[in-house]
Write a protein that holds these residues in place. Structure first.
Motif, short mmCIF file in Angstrom:
data_model
loop_
_atom_site.label_atom_id
_atom_site.label_comp_id
_atom_site.label_asym_id
_atom_site.label_seq_id
_atom_site.Cartn_x
_atom_site.Cartn_y
_atom_site.Cartn_z
N ALA A 165 3.46 5.74 6.93
CA ALA A 165 4.63 4.87 6.95
C ALA A 165 5.20 4.73 8.35
O ALA A 165 5.60 3.64 8.77
N ALA A 166 5.25 5.83 9.09
CA ALA A 166 5.77 5.80 10.45
C ALA A 166 4.91 4.91 11.34
O ALA A 166 5.44 4.21 12.22
N GLY B 66 0.82 -1.21 0.00
CA GLY B 66 0.00 0.00 0.00
C GLY B 66 0.86 1.26 0.00
O GLY B 66 0.57 2.22 -0.72
N LEU B 67 1.93 1.25 0.80
CA LEU B 67 2.84 2.40 0.83
C LEU B 67 3.52 2.60 -0.52
O LEU B 67 3.66 3.74 -0.99
N GLN B 68 3.93 1.51 -1.15
CA GLN B 68 4.56 1.60 -2.46
C GLN B 68 3.61 2.22 -3.49
O GLN B 68 4.02 3.08 -4.29
N ALA B 69 2.36 1.77 -3.47
CA ALA B 69 1.39 2.28 -4.43
C ALA B 69 1.11 3.77 -4.21
O ALA B 69 1.05 4.55 -5.17
N GLU B 70 0.97 4.16 -2.95
CA GLU B 70 0.70 5.57 -2.66
C GLU B 70 1.92 6.45 -2.96
O GLU B 70 1.77 7.59 -3.41
N TRP B 71 3.12 5.91 -2.70
CA TRP B 71 4.33 6.66 -3.05
C TRP B 71 4.39 6.91 -4.55
O TRP B 71 4.74 8.01 -4.99
N ALA B 72 4.08 5.89 -5.35
CA ALA B 72 4.14 6.03 -6.80
C ALA B 72 3.17 7.11 -7.29
O ALA B 72 3.52 7.92 -8.15
N ILE B 73 1.99 7.14 -6.70
CA ILE B 73 1.01 8.16 -7.08
C ILE B 73 1.50 9.55 -6.67
O ILE B 73 1.43 10.50 -7.45
N ALA B 74 2.02 9.65 -5.43
CA ALA B 74 2.53 10.95 -4.96
C ALA B 74 3.71 11.42 -5.81
O ALA B 74 3.83 12.60 -6.13
N ASN B 75 4.57 10.49 -6.20
CA ASN B 75 5.80 10.85 -6.90
C ASN B 75 5.58 11.12 -8.38
O ASN B 75 6.18 12.04 -8.95
N TYR B 76 4.72 10.33 -9.01
CA TYR B 76 4.59 10.39 -10.47
C TYR B 76 3.27 10.95 -10.99
O TYR B 76 3.19 11.34 -12.14
N PRO C 66 8.30 -3.07 14.48
CA PRO C 66 9.71 -2.65 14.59
C PRO C 66 10.71 -3.75 14.27
O PRO C 66 11.88 -3.46 14.03
N GLU C 67 10.24 -4.99 14.25
CA GLU C 67 11.13 -6.12 13.98
C GLU C 67 11.33 -6.38 12.50
O GLU C 67 12.15 -7.22 12.11
N ARG C 68 10.63 -5.65 11.64
CA ARG C 68 10.71 -5.88 10.20
C ARG C 68 11.47 -4.76 9.50
O ARG C 68 11.34 -3.58 9.84
N ALA C 69 12.26 -5.15 8.50
CA ALA C 69 13.07 -4.18 7.76
C ALA C 69 12.27 -3.40 6.73
O ALA C 69 12.52 -2.21 6.51
N GLU C 70 11.29 -4.06 6.10
CA GLU C 70 10.59 -3.44 4.96
C GLU C 70 9.90 -2.12 5.29
O GLU C 70 10.04 -1.15 4.53
N PRO C 71 9.14 -2.04 6.39
CA PRO C 71 8.51 -0.75 6.70
C PRO C 71 9.51 0.38 6.93
O PRO C 71 9.26 1.53 6.55
N LYS C 72 10.65 0.05 7.55
CA LYS C 72 11.68 1.07 7.79
C LYS C 72 12.24 1.57 6.46
O LYS C 72 12.48 2.78 6.28
N ILE C 73 12.48 0.64 5.53
CA ILE C 73 13.00 1.03 4.21
C ILE C 73 12.03 1.98 3.53
O ILE C 73 12.43 3.03 3.00
N TRP C 74 10.76 1.62 3.56
CA TRP C 74 9.79 2.45 2.84
C TRP C 74 9.47 3.75 3.55
O TRP C 74 9.19 4.76 2.91
N GLU C 75 9.57 3.76 4.87
CA GLU C 75 9.43 5.04 5.56
C GLU C 75 10.56 5.98 5.16
O GLU C 75 10.36 7.18 4.93
#
Length: 225
Positions: A65-66, A37-47, A73-82
């Motif tokens: 994202a935050a 969901g964050l990836q999709a919203e980022w793409a819309i915001a960015n492009y 907190p134990e997962r890497a993916e949300p931190k990367i996308w934040e």
């Protein structure tokens, strides 16, 4: 009776184990869905968002994202996308806010990426290294920021070694070389981005990144003559 009790205990232990496995899978699915969901919203915001509306779009997305990072907190993916989203927010800032607010966003993003590296440096095709590399060459150096071309190059090399066919790893290696006026060296990376198949489930991102790569490929080819 003793045999029955042992058998019953074994069934209970197996049931608990299965329940824990199911809970773990459910959490993994929840995180994956949130990140998509964050990836999709980022793409819309960015492009797909007008320039004058980007700052507000990214600000709202930073909060989302935050929240995902805080919940998992134990997962890497949300931190990367934040971190990626915070960089987008910093880039979208204009006027006086860009002087006072952009750098803290980049610093927080860098710290999140370093945390993600400790959890799983290979997560998401090595996006930790791709993103750290981009942060270090896009950010001004001391005394304004933490920019460092040597660190940028080292991280970007790690990214391409880990995921040679990743769209972002190739794009940012090319962009770094373009920034350093190494035009001939940049060309193959941009050519590869344009030739790569679209990333599954991310059509807006794939189209946008390829358009950016094509434009920079043209610049690199002209400068290399």
């Amino acid at each position: 009776m003793k045999l029955i009790r042992l058998f019953s205990a074994g069934i209970i232990a197996l049931s608990l184990s299965l329940s824990l496995m199911q809970a773990s899978v459910a959490v993994a699915d929840e995180v994956d869905e949130a990140v998509r969901g964050l990836q999709a919203e980022w793409a819309i915001a960015n492009y797909k968002t007008a320039e004058e509306n980007k700052e507000a779009a990214f600000k709202a997305l930073v909060d989302k994202a935050a929240a995902v990072s805080s919940k998992h907190p134990e997962r890497a993916e949300p931190k990367i996308w934040e971190a990626i989203i915070r960089a987008g927010f910093a880039g979208a800032m204009g006027g006086l806010s860009s002087m006072t607010n952009a750098m803290p966003q980049m610093e927080r993003g860098r710290d999140l990426l370093l945390e993600a590296e400790k959890i799983d440096a290979t997560s998401m095709n090595g996006s930790v290294y791709t993103t750290l590399g981009s942060f270090y060459y896009m950010t001004p150096g001391w005394p304004i920021g933490f920019g460092d071309d040597d660190k940028a190059e080292a991280y970007l090399k790690k990214a391409i070694e880990l995921a040679p066919d990743d769209m972002d790893a190739n794009y940012f290696n090319g962009d770094f070389l373009l920034e350093k006026k190494k035009y001939k060296d940049a060309i193959p990376y941009f050519e590869k981005v344009v030739a790569l198949p679209d990333v599954e489930g991310r059509p807006i991102y794939s189209e946008g990144r390829k358009e950016e790569a094509a434009a920079k490929l043209e610049v690199a080819r002209k400068k290399a003559r």
